[in-house]
Design a protein around this motif. Structure first.
Motif, PDB file in Angstrom:
ATOM      1  N   LYS A   1       0.597  -1.134  -0.088  1.00 31.44           N
ATOM      2  CA  LYS A   1       0.240   0.396  -0.029  1.00 31.44           C
ATOM      3  C   LYS A   1       0.794   0.995   0.111  1.00 31.44           C
ATOM      4  O   LYS A   1       1.774   1.433   0.601  1.00 31.44           O
ATOM      5  N   SER A   2       0.373   2.313  -0.379  1.00 31.82           N
ATOM      6  CA  SER A   2       0.802   3.859  -0.795  1.00 31.82           C
ATOM      7  C   SER A   2       0.812   4.847   0.355  1.00 31.82           C
ATOM      8  O   SER A   2      -0.444   4.672   0.460  1.00 31.82           O
ATOM      9  N   PHE A   3       1.568   5.603   0.914  1.00 30.67           N
ATOM     10  CA  PHE A   3       1.074   6.538   1.238  1.00 30.67           C
ATOM     11  C   PHE A   3       0.045   8.040   0.449  1.00 30.67           C
ATOM     12  O   PHE A   3      -0.087   8.989   0.740  1.00 30.67           O
ATOM     13  N   VAL A   4       0.969   7.436  -1.384  1.00 27.55           N
ATOM     14  CA  VAL A   4      -0.165   8.295  -1.723  1.00 27.55           C
ATOM     15  C   VAL A   4      -0.767   8.133  -3.071  1.00 27.55           C
ATOM     16  O   VAL A   4      -0.817   6.736  -2.784  1.00 27.55           O
ATOM     17  N   GLU A   5      -2.098   8.680  -2.815  1.00 23.97           N
ATOM     18  CA  GLU A   5      -3.313   8.268  -2.624  1.00 23.97           C
ATOM     19  C   GLU A   5      -2.545   7.844  -5.039  1.00 23.97           C
ATOM     20  O   GLU A   5      -2.491   9.235  -5.532  1.00 23.97           O
ATOM     21  N   VAL A   6      -2.730   7.031  -5.116  1.00 23.71           N
ATOM     22  CA  VAL A   6      -3.175   6.217  -6.803  1.00 23.71           C
ATOM     23  C   VAL A   6      -4.040   5.697  -6.876  1.00 23.71           C
ATOM     24  O   VAL A   6      -4.572   4.768  -7.153  1.00 23.71           O
TER      25      VAL A   6
ATOM     26  N   SER B   1      -3.872   3.794 -12.760  1.00 21.86           N
ATOM     27  CA  SER B   1      -2.726   4.393 -12.897  1.00 21.86           C
ATOM     28  C   SER B   1      -1.425   3.046 -13.199  1.00 21.86           C
ATOM     29  O   SER B   1      -1.590   1.752 -12.760  1.00 21.86           O
ATOM     30  N   ASP B   2      -1.086   3.765 -14.350  1.00 19.05           N
ATOM     31  CA  ASP B   2       0.062   2.822 -14.925  1.00 19.05           C
ATOM     32  C   ASP B   2       1.279   2.426 -13.974  1.00 19.05           C
ATOM     33  O   ASP B   2       2.090   1.492 -14.223  1.00 19.05           O
ATOM     34  N   PHE B   3       0.988   3.638 -12.779  1.00 16.69           N
ATOM     35  CA  PHE B   3       2.614   3.823 -11.596  1.00 16.69           C
ATOM     36  C   PHE B   3       1.979   3.618 -10.165  1.00 16.69           C
ATOM     37  O   PHE B   3       2.720   4.433  -9.267  1.00 16.69           O
ATOM     38  N   PRO B   4       1.468   2.251 -10.290  1.00 17.49           N
ATOM     39  CA  PRO B   4       0.653   1.933  -8.733  1.00 17.49           C
ATOM     40  C   PRO B   4       2.383   1.911  -8.159  1.00 17.49           C
ATOM     41  O   PRO B   4       3.414   1.216  -8.474  1.00 17.49           O
ATOM     42  N   ILE B   5       2.213   1.787  -6.608  1.00 19.20           N
ATOM     43  CA  ILE B   5       3.194   1.483  -5.830  1.00 19.20           C
ATOM     44  C   ILE B   5       3.800  -0.128  -5.827  1.00 19.20           C
ATOM     45  O   ILE B   5       4.856  -0.501  -5.934  1.00 19.20           O
ATOM     46  N   GLN B   6       3.071  -0.593  -7.052  1.00 13.18           N
ATOM     47  CA  GLN B   6       3.625  -2.235  -7.776  1.00 13.18           C
ATOM     48  C   GLN B   6       4.939  -2.536  -8.358  1.00 13.18           C
ATOM     49  O   GLN B   6       5.314  -3.352  -9.423  1.00 13.18           O
ATOM     50  N   ASN B   7       4.649  -1.131  -8.871  1.00 13.55           N
ATOM     51  CA  ASN B   7       5.509  -0.623 -10.833  1.00 13.55           C
ATOM     52  C   ASN B   7       6.076   0.557 -10.882  1.00 13.55           C
ATOM     53  O   ASN B   7       5.286   1.966 -10.824  1.00 13.55           O
ATOM     54  N   LEU B   8       7.683   0.871  -9.802  1.00 16.47           N
ATOM     55  CA  LEU B   8       8.148   1.908  -9.756  1.00 16.47           C
ATOM     56  C   LEU B   8       9.136   1.741 -11.024  1.00 16.47           C
ATOM     57  O   LEU B   8       9.997   2.026 -10.757  1.00 16.47           O
ATOM     58  N   PRO B   9       8.902   2.464 -11.822  1.00 17.71           N
ATOM     59  CA  PRO B   9      10.073   2.614 -13.235  1.00 17.71           C
ATOM     60  C   PRO B   9      10.501   3.842 -12.753  1.00 17.71           C
ATOM     61  O   PRO B   9      10.363   4.363 -12.136  1.00 17.71           O
ATOM     62  N   TYR B  10      11.934   3.629 -13.166  1.00 12.54           N
ATOM     63  CA  TYR B  10      13.029   3.849 -12.649  1.00 12.54           C
ATOM     64  C   TYR B  10      13.100   5.671 -14.010  1.00 12.54           C
ATOM     65  O   TYR B  10      13.099   5.026 -15.448  1.00 12.54           O
ATOM     66  N   GLY B  11      13.626   6.259 -13.714  1.00 14.97           N
ATOM     67  CA  GLY B  11      14.151   7.877 -14.428  1.00 14.97           C
ATOM     68  C   GLY B  11      14.739   8.615 -14.660  1.00 14.97           C
ATOM     69  O   GLY B  11      14.578   9.265 -12.647  1.00 14.97           O
ATOM     70  N   ILE B  12      14.804   9.423 -15.540  1.00 19.79           N
ATOM     71  CA  ILE B  12      15.502  10.909 -14.683  1.00 19.79           C
ATOM     72  C   ILE B  12      15.182  11.854 -15.476  1.00 19.79           C
ATOM     73  O   ILE B  12      13.897  12.341 -16.124  1.00 19.79           O
TER      74      ILE B  12
ATOM     75  N   GLY C   1       2.419   6.367  -9.102  1.00 15.15           N
ATOM     76  CA  GLY C   1       0.393   7.508  -9.848  1.00 15.15           C
ATOM     77  C   GLY C   1       1.508   9.143 -10.520  1.00 15.15           C
ATOM     78  O   GLY C   1       1.886   8.773 -11.758  1.00 15.15           O
ATOM     79  N   GLU C   2       0.809  10.167 -10.435  1.00 17.65           N
ATOM     80  CA  GLU C   2       0.950  11.181 -10.756  1.00 17.65           C
ATOM     81  C   GLU C   2       2.191  11.986 -10.366  1.00 17.65           C
ATOM     82  O   GLU C   2       2.415  13.068 -10.285  1.00 17.65           O
ATOM     83  N   TYR C   3       3.462  11.371  -9.742  1.00 20.43           N
ATOM     84  CA  TYR C   3       4.317  11.957  -8.692  1.00 20.43           C
ATOM     85  C   TYR C   3       5.506  11.213  -9.488  1.00 20.43           C
ATOM     86  O   TYR C   3       5.683   9.979 -10.088  1.00 20.43           O
ATOM     87  N   VAL C   4       6.437  12.102  -8.801  1.00 22.99           N
ATOM     88  CA  VAL C   4       8.047  11.313  -9.181  1.00 22.99           C
ATOM     89  C   VAL C   4       8.408  11.671  -7.984  1.00 22.99           C
ATOM     90  O   VAL C   4       8.412  12.647  -7.220  1.00 22.99           O
ATOM     91  N   VAL C   5       9.058  10.953  -7.313  1.00 23.95           N
ATOM     92  CA  VAL C   5       9.668  10.037  -6.116  1.00 23.95           C
ATOM     93  C   VAL C   5      11.396  10.808  -6.352  1.00 23.95           C
ATOM     94  O   VAL C   5      12.072   9.860  -7.258  1.00 23.95           O
TER      95      VAL C   5
END
Length: 91
Positions: free
Chosen positions: A16-21, A25-36, A52-56
């Motif tokens: 579970k994520s503390f960020v509302e997703v 979404s293509d980017f839930p907590i189970q799919n965290l793609p790396y990027g620049i 979700g709609e954010y970048v960590v």
């Protein structure tokens, strides 16, 4: 080995994520793609993951000492080359 992999998939599915997703979404907590990304115009690009709609910002987490067992300064670099070179044990 197969049972470990199955258990890991079950563990990931229950995260579970503390960020509302949004559910679609293509980017839930189970799919965290790396990027620049570049936080603001003119700032140096650095590593992050989509959630979700954010970048960590991984460089901020690295500075806070969240990562252990490897040199997380690679997250402040403008490419993922050094990080990817560390191998899948780190990814």
């Amino acid at each position: 080995m197969g049972s470990d992999r199955k258990r890991m998939k079950m563990d990931i599915a229950g995260l579970k994520s503390f960020v509302e997703v949004p559910a679609d979404s293509d980017f839930p907590i189970q799919n965290l793609p790396y990027g620049i990304f570049r936080p603001k115009a003119g700032e140096v690009p650095r590593a992050g993951v989509a959630l979700g709609e954010y970048v960590v910002d991984l460089s901020v987490l690295a500075e806070a000492g969240v990562f252990q067992g490897f040199n997380a300064a690679c997250f402040s670099e403008p490419t993922l080359n050094t990080f990817m070179g560390l191998g899948k044990e780190v990814w």
